[in-house]
Design a protein around this motif. Sequence first.
Motif, PDB file in Angstrom:
ATOM      1  N   GLU A 193      28.425  40.336 120.220  1.00 53.96           N
ATOM      2  CA  GLU A 193      29.754  39.806 119.823  1.00 53.96           C
ATOM      3  C   GLU A 193      30.754  39.613 120.773  1.00 53.96           C
ATOM      4  N   GLN A 194      30.653  40.533 121.855  1.00 57.10           N
ATOM      5  CA  GLN A 194      31.908  40.697 122.989  1.00 57.10           C
ATOM      6  C   GLN A 194      30.759  41.159 124.110  1.00 57.10           C
ATOM      7  N   GLY A 195      31.375  40.690 125.385  1.00 55.86           N
ATOM      8  CA  GLY A 195      31.071  40.869 126.413  1.00 55.86           C
ATOM      9  C   GLY A 195      32.006  41.294 127.644  1.00 55.86           C
ATOM     10  N   ILE A 196      31.568  41.740 128.913  1.00 54.68           N
ATOM     11  CA  ILE A 196      32.521  42.284 129.855  1.00 54.68           C
ATOM     12  C   ILE A 196      32.506  41.246 130.804  1.00 54.68           C
ATOM     13  N   ALA A 197      33.685  40.952 131.321  1.00 56.92           N
ATOM     14  CA  ALA A 197      34.240  39.977 132.284  1.00 56.92           C
ATOM     15  C   ALA A 197      34.642  40.722 133.447  1.00 56.92           C
ATOM     16  N   ILE A 198      33.971  40.826 134.501  1.00 58.26           N
ATOM     17  CA  ILE A 198      34.638  41.587 135.901  1.00 58.26           C
ATOM     18  C   ILE A 198      35.054  40.542 136.974  1.00 58.26           C
ATOM     19  N   ASP A 227      30.108  32.912 148.725  1.00 60.25           N
ATOM     20  CA  ASP A 227      30.788  31.692 149.290  1.00 60.25           C
ATOM     21  C   ASP A 227      32.179  31.609 148.229  1.00 60.25           C
ATOM     22  N   GLY A 228      32.519  32.161 147.450  1.00 59.08           N
ATOM     23  CA  GLY A 228      33.853  32.093 146.772  1.00 59.08           C
ATOM     24  C   GLY A 228      33.926  31.186 145.635  1.00 59.08           C
ATOM     25  N   THR A 229      32.551  30.713 145.187  1.00 57.38           N
ATOM     26  CA  THR A 229      32.589  29.664 143.987  1.00 57.38           C
ATOM     27  C   THR A 229      32.678  30.503 142.737  1.00 57.38           C
ATOM     28  N   LYS A 230      31.928  31.687 142.838  1.00 51.42           N
ATOM     29  CA  LYS A 230      31.707  32.604 141.491  1.00 51.42           C
ATOM     30  C   LYS A 230      32.810  33.683 141.643  1.00 51.42           C
ATOM     31  N   THR A 231      33.876  33.785 140.713  1.00 51.35           N
ATOM     32  CA  THR A 231      34.972  35.050 140.824  1.00 51.35           C
ATOM     33  C   THR A 231      34.950  35.729 139.765  1.00 51.35           C
ATOM     34  N   VAL A 232      34.011  35.571 138.901  1.00 53.91           N
ATOM     35  CA  VAL A 232      33.750  36.402 137.643  1.00 53.91           C
ATOM     36  C   VAL A 232      32.583  36.994 137.339  1.00 53.91           C
ATOM     37  N   GLU A 233      32.217  37.912 137.340  1.00 51.18           N
ATOM     38  CA  GLU A 233      30.696  38.387 137.083  1.00 51.18           C
ATOM     39  C   GLU A 233      30.808  38.809 135.613  1.00 51.18           C
ATOM     40  N   LEU A 234      29.782  38.334 134.876  1.00 44.99           N
ATOM     41  CA  LEU A 234      29.795  38.823 133.304  1.00 44.99           C
ATOM     42  C   LEU A 234      28.558  39.609 133.113  1.00 44.99           C
ATOM     43  N   ARG A 235      28.813  40.654 132.108  1.00 45.06           N
ATOM     44  CA  ARG A 235      28.065  41.768 132.025  1.00 45.06           C
ATOM     45  C   ARG A 235      27.932  42.049 130.487  1.00 45.06           C
ATOM     46  N   ARG A 236      26.591  42.408 130.019  1.00 38.96           N
ATOM     47  CA  ARG A 236      26.692  42.997 128.562  1.00 38.96           C
ATOM     48  C   ARG A 236      27.331  44.446 128.363  1.00 38.96           C
ATOM     49  N   ARG A 237      27.217  45.053 129.573  1.00 43.57           N
ATOM     50  CA  ARG A 237      27.943  46.466 129.366  1.00 43.57           C
ATOM     51  C   ARG A 237      28.405  46.701 130.874  1.00 43.57           C
ATOM     52  N   PHE A 238      29.562  47.531 131.094  1.00 45.48           N
ATOM     53  CA  PHE A 238      30.251  47.914 132.315  1.00 45.48           C
ATOM     54  C   PHE A 238      31.392  48.612 131.830  1.00 45.48           C
ATOM     55  N   PRO A 239      31.652  49.920 132.505  1.00 52.45           N
ATOM     56  CA  PRO A 239      32.777  50.405 132.154  1.00 52.45           C
ATOM     57  C   PRO A 239      34.170  49.755 132.345  1.00 52.45           C
ATOM     58  N   LEU A 295      21.912  54.134 122.918  1.00 53.92           N
ATOM     59  CA  LEU A 295      22.408  52.653 122.883  1.00 53.92           C
ATOM     60  C   LEU A 295      23.615  52.498 122.197  1.00 53.92           C
ATOM     61  N   ARG A 296      23.976  53.451 121.279  1.00 51.05           N
ATOM     62  CA  ARG A 296      25.101  53.480 120.343  1.00 51.05           C
ATOM     63  C   ARG A 296      26.200  54.033 121.279  1.00 51.05           C
ATOM     64  N   VAL A 297      26.040  55.176 122.213  1.00 46.58           N
ATOM     65  CA  VAL A 297      27.196  55.476 123.110  1.00 46.58           C
ATOM     66  C   VAL A 297      27.497  54.444 123.968  1.00 46.58           C
ATOM     67  N   ARG A 298      26.341  53.653 124.592  1.00 49.70           N
ATOM     68  CA  ARG A 298      26.818  52.650 125.507  1.00 49.70           C
ATOM     69  C   ARG A 298      27.512  51.493 124.787  1.00 49.70           C
ATOM     70  N   GLU A 299      27.360  51.167 123.461  1.00 48.40           N
ATOM     71  CA  GLU A 299      28.049  49.924 122.766  1.00 48.40           C
ATOM     72  C   GLU A 299      29.196  50.641 122.656  1.00 48.40           C
ATOM     73  N   ALA A 300      29.734  51.586 122.172  1.00 45.69           N
ATOM     74  CA  ALA A 300      30.896  52.082 121.813  1.00 45.69           C
ATOM     75  C   ALA A 300      31.911  52.557 122.800  1.00 45.69           C
ATOM     76  N   ASP A 341      24.362  32.218 126.222  1.00 45.16           N
ATOM     77  CA  ASP A 341      23.940  32.447 124.913  1.00 45.16           C
ATOM     78  C   ASP A 341      22.419  33.474 124.990  1.00 45.16           C
ATOM     79  N   SER A 342      21.549  33.152 125.802  1.00 44.18           N
ATOM     80  CA  SER A 342      20.602  33.925 125.816  1.00 44.18           C
ATOM     81  C   SER A 342      20.778  35.233 126.484  1.00 44.18           C
ATOM     82  N   TYR A 343      21.488  35.572 127.460  1.00 44.02           N
ATOM     83  CA  TYR A 343      22.000  36.856 128.142  1.00 44.02           C
ATOM     84  C   TYR A 343      22.815  37.506 126.961  1.00 44.02           C
ATOM     85  N   PHE A 344      23.709  36.959 126.401  1.00 46.50           N
ATOM     86  CA  PHE A 344      24.443  37.987 125.425  1.00 46.50           C
ATOM     87  C   PHE A 344      23.919  37.856 123.951  1.00 46.50           C
TER      88      PHE A 344
END
Length: 263
Positions: free
Chosen positions: A209-214, A137-149, A91-96, A202-205
Amino acid sequence: MKNLSGKVIETKAFSPNELKPSLGKKLRELREVAGMTQSELASQIGVSRSAVSRMERSEDLSVVLLKKFVSGLGATLRVDASFDSTSPVTLRVREAFGSECTNDDQLLFPLFEEESFKASRDVVLSIKPRYSTRILDGTKTVELRRRFPVQVPKGTLVYIYSTSPIRALTGTARILGVEKIDLEEMWERFSPVACIDRGDFDSYFSGLEQGIAILLGNVRPLSRAIGLSELRDRFEFAPPQSFIYANPLLREAIKNESSSLPH
């Protein structure tokens, strides 16, 4: 000890370390599989044949020599640290570092690689149908993730896997950018195009304190959805919890057939 012919033969007990193949032996086997002689490899990497011979007899080599040896065979060197997903270190490696588990059982963290994340390393994202349909369908253009490279370069190809109840590969997209940002800034900038309400956000994150926007673009639905059974049979596919790198079979099929796979 006597064998069946009555001759005396010597027996010897080996320690586990003696039974383990040496690094040098592995390199020799690799060279032979590549179809090169010691002299040919030596000429390729600018050393003497005897130097190659010493490498192949060695129990230990520096990273510099390993890199030189494998480069002469036309390969590149990568060294990973493998963590069990249950390890407290994981978990520490993934977060860092923004690293992600390659499957449900382990996390691979690159200690040494000649290039960072390559654009050719396509990724598969598991996305709930209520979100994947809006991406397609083009409505959603950003995927939000807790972690991603965060080092994934622009242009990386994403395969969209719609989770249960669809359980199928449904489309592709290109990554236009990856940002790690504070959650409040994320909500202000991306909530309209992320297609998520505040409660779910709020529940997902929760706990971060930070998240990833793809950021996604060039979205292309597949001409037909590729169901999980076919994905398993044809491409040795296992659905990721979050994301995985696409295996070569799947990458090649998508590359050759564009948005359509052969029957």
